[in-house]
Motif scaffolding. Structure first.
Motif, PDB file in Angstrom:
ATOM      1  N   LYS B 172       0.846  -1.198   0.000  1.00 21.29           N
ATOM      2  CA  LYS B 172       0.000   0.000   0.000  1.00 21.29           C
ATOM      3  C   LYS B 172       0.884   1.252   0.000  1.00 21.29           C
ATOM      4  O   LYS B 172       0.651   2.204  -0.752  1.00 21.29           O
ATOM      5  CB  LYS B 172      -0.883  -0.045   1.245  1.00 21.29           C
ATOM      6  CG  LYS B 172      -1.566   1.238   1.628  1.00 21.29           C
ATOM      7  CD  LYS B 172      -2.388   1.054   2.908  1.00 21.29           C
ATOM      8  CE  LYS B 172      -1.582   0.948   4.189  1.00 21.29           C
ATOM      9  NZ  LYS B 172      -0.888   2.201   4.585  1.00 21.29           N
ATOM     10  N   SER B 173       1.925   1.249   0.823  1.00 22.11           N
ATOM     11  CA  SER B 173       2.816   2.407   0.896  1.00 22.11           C
ATOM     12  C   SER B 173       3.555   2.616  -0.419  1.00 22.11           C
ATOM     13  O   SER B 173       3.791   3.757  -0.827  1.00 22.11           O
ATOM     14  CB  SER B 173       3.850   2.224   2.010  1.00 22.11           C
ATOM     15  OG  SER B 173       3.256   1.703   3.164  1.00 22.11           O
ATOM     16  N   MET B 174       3.922   1.528  -1.068  1.00 24.17           N
ATOM     17  CA  MET B 174       4.599   1.658  -2.370  1.00 24.17           C
ATOM     18  C   MET B 174       3.661   2.335  -3.368  1.00 24.17           C
ATOM     19  O   MET B 174       4.070   3.221  -4.126  1.00 24.17           O
ATOM     20  CB  MET B 174       5.010   0.276  -2.889  1.00 24.17           C
ATOM     21  CG  MET B 174       6.163  -0.342  -2.123  1.00 24.17           C
ATOM     22  SD  MET B 174       6.320  -2.149  -2.412  1.00 24.17           S
ATOM     23  CE  MET B 174       6.780  -2.179  -4.145  1.00 24.17           C
ATOM     24  N   ASN B 176       1.231   4.361  -2.728  1.00 26.16           N
ATOM     25  CA  ASN B 176       1.157   5.781  -2.383  1.00 26.16           C
ATOM     26  C   ASN B 176       2.407   6.532  -2.821  1.00 26.16           C
ATOM     27  O   ASN B 176       2.336   7.652  -3.329  1.00 26.16           O
ATOM     28  CB  ASN B 176       0.996   5.949  -0.861  1.00 26.16           C
ATOM     29  CG  ASN B 176      -0.411   5.605  -0.407  1.00 26.16           C
ATOM     30  OD1 ASN B 176      -1.373   5.797  -1.133  1.00 26.16           O
ATOM     31  ND2 ASN B 176      -0.518   5.088   0.798  1.00 26.16           N
ATOM     32  N   THR B 177       3.557   5.906  -2.598  1.00 26.93           N
ATOM     33  CA  THR B 177       4.811   6.590  -2.937  1.00 26.93           C
ATOM     34  C   THR B 177       4.905   6.849  -4.426  1.00 26.93           C
ATOM     35  O   THR B 177       5.396   7.892  -4.854  1.00 26.93           O
ATOM     36  CB  THR B 177       6.006   5.760  -2.442  1.00 26.93           C
ATOM     37  OG1 THR B 177       5.856   5.549  -1.032  1.00 26.93           O
ATOM     38  CG2 THR B 177       7.326   6.480  -2.701  1.00 26.93           C
ATOM     39  N   TRP B 178       4.401   5.912  -5.218  1.00 29.74           N
ATOM     40  CA  TRP B 178       4.404   6.131  -6.667  1.00 29.74           C
ATOM     41  C   TRP B 178       3.266   7.053  -7.102  1.00 29.74           C
ATOM     42  O   TRP B 178       3.070   7.291  -8.297  1.00 29.74           O
ATOM     43  CB  TRP B 178       4.362   4.784  -7.408  1.00 29.74           C
ATOM     44  CG  TRP B 178       5.739   4.185  -7.576  1.00 29.74           C
ATOM     45  CD1 TRP B 178       6.867   4.832  -7.982  1.00 29.74           C
ATOM     46  CD2 TRP B 178       6.145   2.820  -7.341  1.00 29.74           C
ATOM     47  NE1 TRP B 178       7.942   3.960  -8.015  1.00 29.74           N
ATOM     48  CE2 TRP B 178       7.529   2.731  -7.630  1.00 29.74           C
ATOM     49  CE3 TRP B 178       5.468   1.669  -6.921  1.00 29.74           C
ATOM     50  CZ2 TRP B 178       8.253   1.536  -7.511  1.00 29.74           C
ATOM     51  CZ3 TRP B 178       6.189   0.486  -6.807  1.00 29.74           C
ATOM     52  CH2 TRP B 178       7.568   0.414  -7.100  1.00 29.74           C
ATOM     53  N   GLY B 179       2.472   7.518  -6.148  1.00 30.55           N
ATOM     54  CA  GLY B 179       1.517   8.585  -6.458  1.00 30.55           C
ATOM     55  C   GLY B 179       0.113   8.130  -6.809  1.00 30.55           C
ATOM     56  O   GLY B 179      -0.689   8.940  -7.264  1.00 30.55           O
TER      57      GLY B 179
END
Lengths: 454, 454
Positions: B172-174, B176-179
């Motif tokens: 999930k964080s990945m 988000n990090t990729w936008g």
């Protein structure tokens, strides 16, 4: 849409020797001193900790050291690593810069650390060592060494800085999966650890404390050696495969960097990317600037003093001539756990003292901001440590734009952040802060060194 | 000490076309049917969901489809991926087998999924699409598509199966990090999700439900398309770069596999590694066995029925001719979230029906046991999904030993497990269990399909 260019090397083009910068330094580092006698160390002093081949490498002055075939074979699992032109980051920064990065996250452990973990495990294996101890901050070194020791059937005990053990449970799991043991440090496995816990049960740990524990355990058992993931000369030398590959890849790109940037904890990934370019400076009079980037909250290079200090927190290791904040300095709990270290390697410190490299310090939030922008531009999520290098790239690009001067920049993307996503979550949630260190705090820890009398 | 051999391809040797197995199949799959009319689908029926170029690929019968230059450029960030001879696993298994694996964990998202995420994002971009929806199980597909869409400035909404959203917060964080945006599914963003949550607020979700939500959102907005990470013909075809590279690498190794193994969720990584070897079977009469390995707890290939069923749980997608457990089947909460799917792609189902491929089912604990042994032998920690392929390698090795027959085995290591370390923690702590599914449970869900009348 976006644009990419990767510069590829074949296995046959991989470096077969490490570069030993000691051969080229105008001023060699002063010798390490015995912590008791304060006299220069002999090989016999290091023999309880390291296999003889690594002790020889630690003091070697030959310019090139052969990489053993067995180590090259394992390197080939992930090396040569790619050099990538960051066209999309260039576009985002809108400055007169060309940006390249060397990507070390392709290793199975996800960072540059296996570059030295593998040869260290190999030389221990060659000399019959059955057990190794080590420390780890964010867990990148501990996981890399557990990856390496399992190739050689060596048992490994890892002391992991407690704050990272709790923040980064996945690295602990990686260490377990590769079959090594890991405990949070300070631990009750050592006298050092027990003494600290007695005074301060909530001590968050530091790399310095973890080193003390690992060294104590190795010294007390004649069948156990110790392994360090940064700082020492031989460790930095093993990492030069990074920059040596990059040199060849720049030939393919028909380009050459004006600036080389690496994040800085003890010096290993910075040395790995920059020393081969310093070699070109020494040999051919090139003028590449090498910039070591540390956290603003742990500013040994930019605000520390150059003097003898211990490598650990307790004072068990040899005294090393280095830039330091004092071995009693306790770094704030930033998420770039691999950079929370009070000192710097002897070689890197001497180079900084001689003006042959530069140092910069960046704040945590600036780093995560740069890291997220990089991930969205280039598609790779960087480790929190590596974001320090990226933040400095942003600064250099701004500067180039202000000055209207074209620059070619190379930085080391020392690892991916896939095991550090909790840090990104904290960043997105607005829970991360910047930390400053007062002059008084630094002065206090440095003055405590006066009693060493060296 | 251990031994390694990696077979390397240069960028120039990368495949420039995907292999379309439709051209070679003796029996083509029956057509997908419209969920309302039950008539064969036309391109216009798919147009609300997919860009026209992907619809064309979905029904294409040409044997080779060119990979666009722009896609090749992005592939080169991590491709060609290595083929590695697993000498150490061979030694551990002590059987007359040679074992090779293709390692897809080198992609920035850590799995094979970007092989199709990038072309899908590219074709959407080419046709002016600004927003895509998708579902994801373990998060490998959602993170891969968020990695891909950011290259083309396309917004992405990911519906992530709730049990994985909670078990695998890093993916999930990945995302988000990729936008991109990601919500746990069932969600309250769609009618489907709200209806399920109303009846069952603790519903753990499934790939089928997440697909329903993503499809609903795409259908309702003319500016939004939908993207699927497996099952469909064009998705499987994009993955054939894996096996096409492996074919060339086996030439370098002067060897050829008797058995090719891939884990199986909807079919994409299995197809990617095996279809190019089936091509050789078709063209040259080779006899390579291709084995699809599913979880024992989600046994559509080994215990499902071949019939028309929906791709999602609610019944919004076209009806696909496939091996299925019934779209209402709710898979147990195993950690290989990417394999928790009730059905299989039409092509793979037809191949299985025609006896051209085989299927096997393995239990969760057997998989983690094999995964840990692999990590300690070969140094790479596999994704829980990929451990299913490894467990089958162990079985085939035992069989070869019992029968005294030499075998060469290739398997697809479809991703690394660095983002799944919590699963390994649970395994080491003894908290994982095996799950069986009763015949009654399967029968009940299959009988519910009778009312479809197809």
């Amino acid at each position: 849409m976006k644009k990419f260019k990767k510069y590829y090397l074949s296995e046959k083009e991989m470096p077969t020797q490490w570069y030993n910068i000691m051969a080229d330094m105008p001023n060699k580092p002063k010798p390490p001193l015995h912590p008791g006698t304060k006299q220069p160390l002999g090989p016999e002093d290091l023999a309880p900790l390291f296999p003889m081949e690594l002790i020889k490498q630690e003091v070697a002055t030959e310019k090139w050291i052969d990489i053993p075939e067995e180590v090259l074979d394992i390197y080939k699992i992930w090396r040569p690593s790619p050099l990538i032109r960051a066209y999309n980051l260039e576009k985002l920064l809108d400055a007169p810069v060309k940006i390249y990065y060397k990507y070390e996250g392709v290793s199975p452990a996800g960072s540059h650390k296996p570059n030295t973990a593998v040869p260290q495990a190999y030389y221990n294996y060659k000399e019959g060592v059955k057990r190794i101890t080590t420390e780890t901050g964010a867990g990148q070194w501990g996981s890399a060494l557990s990856f390496a020791t399992q190739f050689f059937d060596i048992d490994l005990q890892v002391f992991m800085v407690k704050v990272s053990y709790n923040q980064k449970p996945y690295r602990k799991s990686m260490i377990n999966t590769w079959g090594a043991n890991v405990v949070p440090s300070p631990s009750n496995l050592t006298e050092v650890g027990r003494a600290i816990l007695e005074k301060d049960p909530d001590n968050p740990g530091s790399l310095g404390i973890a080193i003390s524990e690992a060294v104590e355990m190795a010294v007390k058992d004649p069948d156990t050696k110790y392994s360090l993931g940064s700082v020492l000369n031989h460790v930095l030398m093993h990492q030069t495969v990074i920059g040596l590959e990059a040199l060849k890849q720049f030939e393919l790109a028909d380009d050459y960097p004006d600036i080389v940037i690496g994040c800085f904890g003890g010096g290993s990934n910075f040395a790995g990317i920059s020393f081969p370019f310093l070699k070109e400076n020494f040999e051919k009079g090139k003028k590449t600037r090498a910039i070591a980037v540390e956290p603003y909250s742990c500013p040994k290079l930019t605000r520390g003093e150059f003097r003898y200090d211990f490598g650990d927190s307790v004072g068990m290791t040899p005294l090393i001539p280095m830039y330091t904040l004092g071995h009693t300095f306790m770094p704030p709990k930033i998420h770039a756990g691999g950079l929370r270290y009070h000192g710097a390697g002897a070689i890197v410190s001497q180079l900084l003292k001689d003006g042959l490299i530069e140092a910069a310090a960046v704040h945590q939030l600036e780093c995560f901001d740069a890291g997220v922008k990089f991930a969205r531009a280039e598609g790779i999520i960087p480790a929190p440590e590596s974001t320090h290098a990226i933040a400095q790239v942003f600064r250099e690009a701004r500067k180039a734009k202000e000055e209207g001067v074209e620059k070619t920049i190379l930085f080391n993307l020392s690892g991916h952040g896939l095991v550090d996503m909790a840090s990104y979550d904290q960043y997105f949630a607005g829970n991360l802060h910047d930390y400053s260190v007062s002059d008084d705090e630094i002065k206090k820890n440095l003055e405590a060194l006066d009693s060493l009398g060296v």
